[in-house]
Enzyme design. Sequence first.
Site, PDB file in Angstrom:
ATOM      1  N   TYR A 176      -7.088   1.888 -16.684  1.00 44.37           N
ATOM      2  CA  TYR A 176      -6.696   2.860 -15.657  1.00 44.37           C
ATOM      3  C   TYR A 176      -5.195   3.094 -15.673  1.00 44.37           C
ATOM      4  CZ  TYR A 176     -11.327   3.159 -13.841  1.00 44.37           C
ATOM      5  OH  TYR A 176     -12.651   3.430 -13.730  1.00 44.37           O
ATOM      6  N   THR A 216      -5.348  -8.202 -16.129  1.00 43.43           N
ATOM      7  CA  THR A 216      -5.065  -9.589 -15.724  1.00 43.43           C
ATOM      8  C   THR A 216      -6.126  -9.963 -14.689  1.00 43.43           C
ATOM      9  OG1 THR A 216      -3.480  -8.685 -14.125  1.00 43.43           O
ATOM     10  CG2 THR A 216      -2.569  -9.593 -16.150  1.00 43.43           C
ATOM     11  N   HIS A 239      -1.528  -4.593   2.223  1.00 43.22           N
ATOM     12  CA  HIS A 239      -2.565  -3.562   2.396  1.00 43.22           C
ATOM     13  C   HIS A 239      -3.881  -4.210   2.812  1.00 43.22           C
ATOM     14  CE1 HIS A 239      -0.067  -1.096  -0.711  1.00 43.22           C
ATOM     15  NE2 HIS A 239       0.520  -1.215   0.448  1.00 43.22           N
ATOM     16  N   GLY A 275       7.096 -16.662  19.442  1.00 39.21           N
ATOM     17  CA  GLY A 275       6.919 -17.414  20.685  1.00 39.21           C
ATOM     18  C   GLY A 275       7.219 -16.510  21.856  1.00 39.21           C
ATOM     19  N   CYS A 284       4.880 -13.685  25.831  1.00 36.33           N
ATOM     20  CA  CYS A 284       3.849 -12.650  25.608  1.00 36.33           C
ATOM     21  C   CYS A 284       3.004 -12.872  24.362  1.00 36.33           C
ATOM     22  CB  CYS A 284       4.496 -11.278  25.529  1.00 36.33           C
ATOM     23  SG  CYS A 284       5.243 -10.799  27.086  1.00 36.33           S
ATOM     24  N   LYS A 292       0.446 -15.848  24.305  1.00 36.23           N
ATOM     25  CA  LYS A 292      -0.519 -15.671  25.405  1.00 36.23           C
ATOM     26  C   LYS A 292      -1.507 -14.545  25.072  1.00 36.23           C
ATOM     27  CE  LYS A 292       1.036 -13.449  29.203  1.00 36.23           C
ATOM     28  NZ  LYS A 292       0.170 -12.342  29.538  1.00 36.23           N
ATOM     29  N   LYS A 302      14.167 -16.008  21.280  1.00 38.10           N
ATOM     30  CA  LYS A 302      14.831 -15.049  20.392  1.00 38.10           C
ATOM     31  C   LYS A 302      16.226 -14.758  20.926  1.00 38.10           C
ATOM     32  CE  LYS A 302      13.028 -10.788  22.402  1.00 38.10           C
ATOM     33  NZ  LYS A 302      12.183  -9.644  22.281  1.00 38.10           N
TER      34      LYS A 302
HETATM   35  N1  NAD Z   1      -6.372  -0.289 -11.755  1.00 39.85           N
HETATM   36  C1  NAD Z   1      -5.366  -0.043 -10.954  1.00 39.85           C
HETATM   37  O1  NAD Z   1      -5.406   0.879 -10.144  1.00 39.85           O
HETATM   38  C2  NAD Z   1      -4.098  -0.864 -11.020  1.00 39.85           C
HETATM   39  C3  NAD Z   1      -3.027  -0.514 -10.205  1.00 39.85           C
HETATM   40  C4  NAD Z   1      -1.854  -1.236 -10.306  1.00 39.85           C
HETATM   41  C5  NAD Z   1      -1.769  -2.329 -11.171  1.00 39.85           C
HETATM   42  N2  NAD Z   1      -2.839  -2.663 -11.945  1.00 39.85           N
HETATM   43  C6  NAD Z   1      -2.672  -3.788 -12.886  1.00 39.85           C
HETATM   44  O2  NAD Z   1      -2.462  -3.242 -14.173  1.00 39.85           O
HETATM   45  C7  NAD Z   1      -3.100  -4.049 -15.167  1.00 39.85           C
HETATM   46  C8  NAD Z   1      -4.122  -3.229 -15.930  1.00 39.85           C
HETATM   47  O3  NAD Z   1      -5.130  -2.813 -15.032  1.00 39.85           O
HETATM   48  P1  NAD Z   1      -6.240  -1.778 -15.465  1.00 39.85           P
HETATM   49  O4  NAD Z   1      -7.095  -1.548 -14.270  1.00 39.85           O
HETATM   50  O5  NAD Z   1      -5.612  -0.614 -16.131  1.00 39.85           O
HETATM   51  O6  NAD Z   1      -7.039  -2.675 -16.539  1.00 39.85           O
HETATM   52  P2  NAD Z   1      -8.337  -2.288 -17.396  1.00 39.85           P
HETATM   53  O7  NAD Z   1      -9.186  -3.497 -17.415  1.00 39.85           O
HETATM   54  O8  NAD Z   1      -8.909  -0.987 -16.934  1.00 39.85           O
HETATM   55  O9  NAD Z   1      -7.731  -2.030 -18.850  1.00 39.85           O
HETATM   56  C9  NAD Z   1      -7.145  -3.000 -19.627  1.00 39.85           C
HETATM   57  C10 NAD Z   1      -7.234  -2.532 -21.066  1.00 39.85           C
HETATM   58  O10 NAD Z   1      -6.496  -3.445 -21.873  1.00 39.85           O
HETATM   59  C11 NAD Z   1      -7.149  -3.522 -23.109  1.00 39.85           C
HETATM   60  N3  NAD Z   1      -6.692  -4.702 -23.859  1.00 39.85           N
HETATM   61  C12 NAD Z   1      -6.960  -6.003 -23.660  1.00 39.85           C
HETATM   62  N4  NAD Z   1      -6.330  -6.766 -24.567  1.00 39.85           N
HETATM   63  C13 NAD Z   1      -5.640  -5.929 -25.364  1.00 39.85           C
HETATM   64  C14 NAD Z   1      -4.798  -6.096 -26.491  1.00 39.85           C
HETATM   65  N5  NAD Z   1      -4.536  -7.303 -26.990  1.00 39.85           N
HETATM   66  N6  NAD Z   1      -4.252  -5.014 -27.059  1.00 39.85           N
HETATM   67  C15 NAD Z   1      -4.491  -3.790 -26.573  1.00 39.85           C
HETATM   68  N7  NAD Z   1      -5.288  -3.561 -25.512  1.00 39.85           N
HETATM   69  C16 NAD Z   1      -5.853  -4.612 -24.915  1.00 39.85           C
HETATM   70  C17 NAD Z   1      -8.619  -3.552 -22.756  1.00 39.85           C
HETATM   71  O11 NAD Z   1      -9.452  -3.215 -23.846  1.00 39.85           O
HETATM   72  C18 NAD Z   1      -8.643  -2.497 -21.641  1.00 39.85           C
HETATM   73  O12 NAD Z   1      -8.904  -1.208 -22.151  1.00 39.85           O
HETATM   74  C19 NAD Z   1      -3.694  -5.234 -14.417  1.00 39.85           C
HETATM   75  O13 NAD Z   1      -2.756  -6.289 -14.409  1.00 39.85           O
HETATM   76  C20 NAD Z   1      -3.880  -4.692 -13.015  1.00 39.85           C
HETATM   77  O14 NAD Z   1      -3.882  -5.724 -12.060  1.00 39.85           O
HETATM   78  C21 NAD Z   1      -4.005  -1.947 -11.889  1.00 39.85           C
END
Ligand code: NAD
Length: 438
Positions: free
Chosen positions: A10, A86, A217, A265, A268, A271, A324
């Site tokens: 994504y 991750t 959030h 503290g 208010c 309590k 405070k």
């Molecule tokens: N999804 C969200 O809206 C969002 C928002 C902010 C932060 N994040 C963070 O961003 C990171 C990615 O999230 P995501 O949702 O895009 O993950 P995802 O699981 O959709 O995509 C990860 C991609 O990495 C690829 N990948 C894994 N190992 C690889 C390698 N060695 N070489 C190349 N590609 C490899 C996988 O095949 C996969 O396509 C995460 O740490 C997530 O927490 C996600």
Amino acid sequence: MKVSIFGMGYVGVVSGACFAKDGHEVIGVDLSQTKVDLLNEGKSPIVEEGIAELVQEMVSCGRLSATLDATDAVLKTDVSCISVGTPSRENGSLDLHAIEMVSGQIGAVLKDKDKPHTIVVRSTLLPGTTRDLIVPALEKASGKVVGRDIHVCYNPEFLREGSSIRDFYDPPYTIIGQTGTEAGDAGAALYSGVEAPVHRVSIEVAEGIKYVCNCFHALKVGFANEIGVIMKSLGVDSYPVMKLVCEDTKLNISPAYLMPGYAFGGSCLPKDVRALVYAARTNDVDVPMLSALMPSNRIHTERAVKMVMDTGERDIAMIGLSFKAGTDDLRESPLVLLAKALIGNGCRLRIWDPEVVEAKLMGSNRDYIESAIPHIGELLSNDLNQVLDGAKVAVVGNGKGADIGLLQNWANDNVLIDLQRVSNDLRGSSSKYDGICW
Ligand SMILES: NC(=O)c1ccc[n+]([C@@H]2O[C@H](COP(=O)([O-])OP(=O)(O)OC[C@H]3O[C@@H](n4cnc5c(N)ncnc54)[C@H](O)[C@@H]3O)[C@@H](O)[C@H]2O)c1
């Protein structure tokens, strides 16, 4: 800029397409043949408002392509973004396997690359991960030194699925975690097409911000839902309540109460929290988050007691006693609880709080303090020098009006425990300074 993005999920696809739209040349790298093929055909591997059209436009104009070949991607670009997943392990810890693998892959290519290269880490990582895992992996595989031959910065991602293209162009800010300006400059240059303030901070602060935002959030959702069920159980529509709660941008939707410090503290907050939680319990409504507020607050006061007791010293100066700054109200002051606990643990206290000294304690305030700390008058003084004289530890609970220079000097030879962060000048002024939560 010429940018390779590792991880076409994504985050990778949306930022890749948006970077390309802003004029950068982007190569996406992924392990999935299907994703690479789809992208090269101009099709988005993810579903997101506007992404299908944007990917198609960027692939056909030649600014976005994808590959399985990490070496080729690193050699053809000046910047490599890491946005691999991750995910959570079963115990809640992060699975950093992909991060480690990509860092090693990029490092191995950089071993033989002569031109400068910057790695922009965008995956969500706990503070310290870039320093302790990514940098060593890059250095080991490349045989080069990060900060000298290779540059690394951390740039957290604030996109929300469902509105990520809009979020990309309208972020609250761009955060660049850097150890040196050169690394940060390359990270910031990726966002030249986005109008938002750029904040350059340390890598660890940048890593932390992302978690704090997401936990905040989640906390807001949990809070709103628990308030909703309590109000419902009391026969109240929670919508007008929360609408007006949100309309208060002075105390509610604002930085008020959001800086780390000491416990809450006063007459208010404790309590009212207790009363609402009791009302929920009476109506058989389970509200674990709100129920955790008082225990969380108590644990914070216990933390302060432990910090003092751990010094091994027993002659203690307390700076501030009321709950405070700007009031003499001692009722449910967490500083009174601290004073009581320290006296109970055998400490000899002297307390500086001019507002309390001058108030000539009366009414419920007097009854409260006399039952909490008998003979309090003997401990109080409005002379800071006198209170510090002979003490080995000073605890700043409410330092409004205190002479910061005096405290700073004093902290050169004695322990200073800060519960309030009364002044940034005090922090770091001496190795004997310690803040309760910073
Ligand atoms: N999804 C969200 O809206 C969002 C928002 C902010 C932060 N994040 C963070 O961003 C990171 C990615 O999230 P995501 O949702 O895009 O993950 P995802 O699981 O959709 O995509 C990860 C991609 O990495 C690829 N990948 C894994 N190992 C690889 C390698 N060695 N070489 C190349 N590609 C490899 C996988 O095949 C996969 O396509 C995460 O740490 C997530 O927490 C996600």
